[in-house]
Design an enzyme around this catalytic site. Structure first.
Site: not given
Length: 364
Positions: A35, A256
């Protein structure tokens, strides 16, 4: 020259891990769970790699099964969540799929449907996970309804899911297992109960079928690793390169927000990988990486396309040096995706399935 970031997939490691699952449960059949695009590794390629070994594959939904069938995969496929609408039974029948049944409406849909040949089904019981499944008090009635439909269903098994099989405290696991064992004995029902941690650590719950998932891809799902789980081999290596180097003095902010500040003269390497590739933005300063096979760490917030690492103790590292975000370095060192996940306050499943399509998969 292409951007150097790749997800390298070791198909021999995939086969090794599947064979380990079989070795641990020699009296069970092991369905290989594919999956979520084989946990981010590529479902079609992984299916082709395992189709000579695995007696069945498992996916979450019918769309995933269709992809495998259209690629020519003929191995039986189980829908772990069953159908989402009654009209999907036409596709289940046409593609020869097996399916879980976890609710009354699904059971009724099967009862009202006329398949060309009976559909193999796994009756899901809610033994304590409290997501999908029949309440144990209603499971026996559902089982008897299925047994009364031999022209519609076949090969009926009991299925459930353990909430704490990965944990060292096994009290809740045992309460679930004891409930299921009693129910299976009362119904004389074969079972499929064992997920990856159960395969690795709870042989008492191995059934007619087991369903190893994340362990196939080399991730250790256990809260405390064992000698057995340490035999797993990483399948995905998320690999890039240093694309720039900055020489900084003491007290310089990096990235940042200036979260990371140099404590002295520092060399900072810029790596072609970021959250736009699926690397977790929540990685803290100190999250390990391998540069030319040697451990160092992230220094500064992860950006969309880049991240920065501390090269101060790696004077030979430079532009073009190999960077492994998790997996195996060409220099022989290994960085576990499970270890990286702890620094991101997440689990390996989210890292592996989160690698985005712009990252090329390279298979060997």
């Amino acid at each position: 020259m292409a951007r150097p970031l790749t997800a390298d997939i070791d198909l021999n490691a995939l086969r090794h891990n599947y064979q380990l699952a079989c070795e641990l449960a020699p009296d069970s059949r092991s369905v290989a769970v594919l999956k979520a695009d084989a946990y981010g590794h590529g479902a079609v390629v992984c299916a082709r790699t395992l189709e000579d070994l695995a007696p069945a594959f498992a996916v979450a939904a019918i769309e995933e099964a269709v992809v495998l069938r259209e690629a020519g995969i003929k191995v039986p496929i189980v829908l772990l969540e069953g159908i989402f609408s009654a009209d999907e039974l036409e596709t289940v029948d046409a593609l020869g799929l097996s399916m879980a049944i976890h609710s009354d409406w699904q059971l009724q849909a099967v009862q009202d449907f006329s398949p060309r040949k009976p559909i193999p089904v796994w009756l899901k019981v809610d033994s304590g996970m409290h997501r999908l499944g029949f309440h144990p008090e209603h499971a026996e009635q559902a089982w008897k309804r299925l047994q009364s439909l031999p022209d519609k269903v076949t090969d009926v098994h009991l299925m459930s899911h353990f909430a704490t099989a990965d944990m060292t405290d096994d009290r809740y696991f045992l309460s679930q297992f004891n409930l299921l064992q009693e129910l299976a004995e009362r119904l004389d029902a074969p079972t499929c109960l064992a997920n990856s941690p159960t395969v690795l650590a709870h042989s008492e719950a191995h059934g007619a079928w087991n369903r190893p998932g994340v362990m196939l891809y080399g991730s250790d799902p256990l809260e405390l690793s064992s000698d057995t789980s340490r035999r797993l081999q990483p399948v995905m290596s998320l690999r890039s390169e240093i694309i720039a180097v900055r020489e900084l003095g003491k007290g310089e902010p990096v990235g940042y927000g200036g979260r990371y500040v140099t404590q002295g003269p520092a060399r900072i390497g810029v790596v072609a990988c970021g959250y736009g590739d699926g690397y977790d933005r929540h990685a803290v300063d100190g999250t390990p990486v391998l540069v030319d096979g040697r451990r160092t760490a992230i220094a500064g917030k992860v950006s969309m396309d880049m991240l920065t690492v501390d090269l101060s103790d790696l004077p030979e590292a430079d532009i073009g040096s190999e960077v492994v975000l998790w997996g195996k370095s060409r220099h022989g060192a290994v960085l576990s995706v499970d270890e990286v996940a702890t620094y991101c306050d997440t689990i390996s499943y989210t890292l592996l399935t989160g690698v985005l399509p712009r990252v090329p998969r390279r298979y060997r």
